[in-house]
Design a protein around this motif. Structure first.
Motif, PDB file in Angstrom:
ATOM      1  N   GLY A   1      -9.951   1.172   3.558  1.00  0.00           N
ATOM      2  CA  GLY A   1      -9.334   0.100   2.781  1.00  0.00           C
ATOM      3  C   GLY A   1      -7.946   0.511   2.334  1.00  0.00           C
ATOM      4  O   GLY A   1      -7.219   1.184   3.056  1.00  0.00           O
ATOM      5  N   THR A   2      -7.584   0.141   1.113  1.00  0.00           N
ATOM      6  CA  THR A   2      -6.242   0.411   0.596  1.00  0.00           C
ATOM      7  C   THR A   2      -6.191   1.740  -0.154  1.00  0.00           C
ATOM      8  O   THR A   2      -7.208   2.410  -0.340  1.00  0.00           O
ATOM      9  N   HIS A   3      -4.992   2.074  -0.619  1.00  0.00           N
ATOM     10  CA  HIS A   3      -4.775   3.310  -1.372  1.00  0.00           C
ATOM     11  C   HIS A   3      -4.852   3.084  -2.887  1.00  0.00           C
ATOM     12  O   HIS A   3      -4.261   3.855  -3.649  1.00  0.00           O
ATOM     13  N   ASP A   4      -5.579   2.082  -3.333  1.00  0.00           N
ATOM     14  CA  ASP A   4      -5.691   1.816  -4.768  1.00  0.00           C
ATOM     15  C   ASP A   4      -6.194   3.025  -5.540  1.00  0.00           C
ATOM     16  O   ASP A   4      -5.768   3.260  -6.678  1.00  0.00           O
TER      17      ASP A   4
ATOM     18  N   ASP B   1       0.838  -1.201   0.000  1.00  0.00           N
ATOM     19  CA  ASP B   1       0.000   0.000   0.000  1.00  0.00           C
ATOM     20  C   ASP B   1       0.872   1.250   0.000  1.00  0.00           C
ATOM     21  O   ASP B   1       0.579   2.235  -0.694  1.00  0.00           O
ATOM     22  N   ALA B   2       1.956   1.210   0.751  1.00  0.00           N
ATOM     23  CA  ALA B   2       2.871   2.347   0.794  1.00  0.00           C
ATOM     24  C   ALA B   2       3.509   2.601  -0.565  1.00  0.00           C
ATOM     25  O   ALA B   2       3.721   3.762  -0.965  1.00  0.00           O
ATOM     26  N   GLU B   3       3.811   1.539  -1.306  1.00  0.00           N
ATOM     27  CA  GLU B   3       4.433   1.699  -2.619  1.00  0.00           C
ATOM     28  C   GLU B   3       3.527   2.438  -3.593  1.00  0.00           C
ATOM     29  O   GLU B   3       4.005   3.126  -4.493  1.00  0.00           O
ATOM     30  N   LYS B   4       2.226   2.294  -3.436  1.00  0.00           N
ATOM     31  CA  LYS B   4       1.284   3.004  -4.305  1.00  0.00           C
ATOM     32  C   LYS B   4       1.382   4.513  -4.127  1.00  0.00           C
ATOM     33  O   LYS B   4       0.928   5.270  -4.985  1.00  0.00           O
ATOM     34  N   LEU B   5       1.969   4.925  -3.010  1.00  0.00           N
ATOM     35  CA  LEU B   5       2.048   6.345  -2.674  1.00  0.00           C
ATOM     36  C   LEU B   5       3.430   6.938  -2.896  1.00  0.00           C
ATOM     37  O   LEU B   5       3.632   8.129  -2.658  1.00  0.00           O
ATOM     38  N   ARG B   6       4.366   6.128  -3.346  1.00  0.00           N
ATOM     39  CA  ARG B   6       5.722   6.636  -3.561  1.00  0.00           C
ATOM     40  C   ARG B   6       5.694   7.718  -4.644  1.00  0.00           C
ATOM     41  O   ARG B   6       5.175   7.514  -5.738  1.00  0.00           O
ATOM     42  N   GLY B   7       6.253   8.860  -4.325  1.00  0.00           N
ATOM     43  CA  GLY B   7       6.228   9.983  -5.248  1.00  0.00           C
ATOM     44  C   GLY B   7       4.966  10.816  -5.153  1.00  0.00           C
ATOM     45  O   GLY B   7       4.882  11.889  -5.772  1.00  0.00           O
TER      46      GLY B   7
END
Length: 305
Positions: free
Chosen positions: A287-290, A46-52
């Protein structure tokens, strides 16, 4: 009205959360929920979806009084992956000894940002028979951490300066609650360097809130939660203090062919309306950061994603 942090320090390319707080950047922070178990893979993904996209990831601490992995462990795992982290710390589960101990542990592991809060009562969570602690409240915890930053614990023992530690606090954004507004001022007086608000749906109400604290020199990061259904909106109105989803938004959710998409559109429009009032937004998905990248793109906060 445009409210910004004091421009005392404005690096060309601010990197840390602290540096960005002291710049004129519009900030994006996002919530990461520790697992209910020992598997960190979902939280890390989930954190990787927010990188950048996110300037910092805010790791929750037994959110809604539901027992989960310690935010200290998750924060360290995220730091190891190169993420900027804000670790939440609640007063509900610890006395003053444990709170100070966790601050020292977090600092020693590289955590440089902490957000303190009282925490939901245990009767709201999955262990309703658990006894809450509340030895000190969030205002007192802010005072304790301020003293620790100066090199002393609450009993006056020397512990070494916690240099570079940034501490924030939470608040609802309802200007009609004078006691909460008074408590917010106490938090800032005790050293809160940023304020993260409860979810905002009513831009007009939020503007009044910001006008009432316009004399305070502190960055405000507005919380946003994308709605998923009209039922969810009614639940929040009835059960979460400080949140007001306007009737017209609930009606939009009821009429939408795809309520989740409509919730993203409503949230993006809210961000657009409040952007001129605050220093950033804090995204708290159910839920997730999708869908967070899409939300930020529609809101014009993070273009190109």
């Amino acid at each position: 009205m445009i409210l910004k942090a004091r421009p005392a320090y404005s690096p060309t390319m601010p990197g840390t959360f602290k540096e960005k707080l002291l710049s004129d950047d519009f900030l994006v922070t996002a919530e990461i929920t520790p697992p209910k178990g020992t598997d960190l893979s979902e939280a890390l993904a989930d954190a990787e979806k927010l990188r950048g996209l996110a300037d910092a990831l805010n790791v929750t601490d037994n959110q809604r009084a539901v027992m989960r992995m310690s935010p200290l462990a998750v924060s360290k795992a995220l730091l190891d992956k190169g993420h900027e982290v804000i670790m939440q710390l609640t007063c509900r589960d610890r006395n003053r000894l444990a709170l100070q101990s966790d601050v020292l542990a977090a600092y020693s592991l590289g955590v440089r940002n902490i957000c303190v809060m009282s925490g939901d009562h245990t009767t709201r969570g999955d262990h309703p028979k658990a006894r809450p602690v509340f030895d000190i409240d969030s205002v007192q915890l802010l005072g304790a951490i301020r003293k620790m930053k100066e090199g002393f614990d609450l009993s006056g023992n020397a512990i070494g300066h916690l240099e570079g530690l940034t501490v924030g606090a939470v608040s609802n954004a309802d200007p009609g609650q004078p006691m909460q507004m008074l408590k917010l001022r106490k938090k800032i007086k005790m050293g809160a360097e940023f304020i993260q608000t409860q979810a905002v749906y009513d831009a007009g109400q939020f503007e009044v809130f910001m006008e009432q604290i316009g004399d305070l020199d502190v960055p405000v990061i507005a919380g946003v939660i994308p709605l998923k259904s009209a039922k969810m909106a009614r639940f929040m109105n009835g059960n979460i203090p400080g949140i007001r989803v306007p009737p017209e938004m609930i009606e939009r959710m009821e009429k939408a062919e795809n309520p989740a998409d409509e919730g993203i559109s409503i949230c993006a429009q809210t961000i657009i309306e409040i952007k001129k009032l605050c220093r950033g937004v804090h995204v708290m998905p159910i839920g997730t950061h999708d869908r967070t990248p899409k939300l930020l793109r529609i809101a014009g906060i993070r273009k190109g994603y």
